[in-house]
Design a protein around this motif. Structure first.
Motif, mmCIF file in Angstrom:
data_model
loop_
_atom_site.group_PDB
_atom_site.id
_atom_site.type_symbol
_atom_site.label_atom_id
_atom_site.label_comp_id
_atom_site.label_asym_id
_atom_site.label_seq_id
_atom_site.Cartn_x
_atom_site.Cartn_y
_atom_site.Cartn_z
ATOM 1 N N UNK A 1 -10.245 0.721 1.525
ATOM 2 C CA UNK A 1 -10.205 1.410 2.815
ATOM 3 C C UNK A 1 -8.770 1.650 3.277
ATOM 4 N N UNK A 2 -7.937 0.635 3.184
ATOM 5 C CA UNK A 2 -6.545 0.782 3.619
ATOM 6 C C UNK A 2 -5.802 1.762 2.716
ATOM 7 N N UNK A 3 -6.057 1.708 1.415
ATOM 8 C CA UNK A 3 -5.415 2.647 0.490
ATOM 9 C C UNK A 3 -5.845 4.074 0.790
ATOM 10 N N UNK A 4 -7.123 4.289 0.999
ATOM 11 C CA UNK A 4 -7.631 5.624 1.317
ATOM 12 C C UNK A 4 -7.008 6.133 2.611
ATOM 13 N N UNK A 5 -6.931 5.291 3.617
ATOM 14 C CA UNK A 5 -6.334 5.674 4.902
ATOM 15 C C UNK A 5 -4.860 6.037 4.722
ATOM 16 N N UNK A 6 -4.134 5.242 3.954
ATOM 17 C CA UNK A 6 -2.711 5.504 3.736
ATOM 18 C C UNK A 6 -2.497 6.821 3.006
#
Length: 141
Positions: free
Chosen positions: A126-131
């Motif tokens: 999730x954090x990677x996708x958001x970044x």
């Protein structure tokens, strides 16, 4: 009652392969980390010595030279800190990786560890996708 006790022992006692797998995995991770740290030490030390020799890092011409000269014994700690830092880092990594693998393969803790790993993977994705989205959409803006 004896059968129940034997079942409990079979359930709670780890198998030999579980201990062996966690030990070998921890040793491999610690070995790779130790070699990596050692390989990093050599060029770092050589670079620092060369910078002192060629004056990139001021030592003799520094205005605070008198202050540096009063605490020369502090330099002797560097090699010991490098050695013990390497030993402690490798030991900690062996214990963490080996312990983690053991908790993952040991039947009583396997379910909890799998849930924790699933949560960590979900949060990471999730954090990677958001970044990535912020980076891509930020360039378009």
């Amino acid at each position: 009652y004896i059968e129940d006790a034997e079942d409990m022992i079979d359930k709670w006692m780890p198998k030999k392969w579980m201990v062996f797998l966690s030990w070998v995995t921890g040793i491999i991770a610690g070995g790779v980390a130790g070699i990596s740290i050692f390989i990093y030490y050599i060029p770092s030390t050589i670079t620092t010595v060369l910078k002192f020799r060629y004056g990139v890092l001021p030592s003799l011409r520094d205005p605070n030279f008198i202050q540096y000269r009063q605490s020369l014994e502090g330099v002797t700690y560097v090699i010991g800190l490098m050695f013990w830092g390497l030993i402690y880092s490798v030991t900690a990594l062996v214990l963490l990786v080996g312990g983690g693998v053991f908790l993952l393969v040991w039947e009583p803790t396997r379910g909890v560890v799998q849930q924790v790993i699933a949560i960590v993977i979900g949060v990471t994705v999730t954090i990677t996708f958001k970044t990535v989205l912020i980076m891509v959409l930020g360039k378009l803006n």
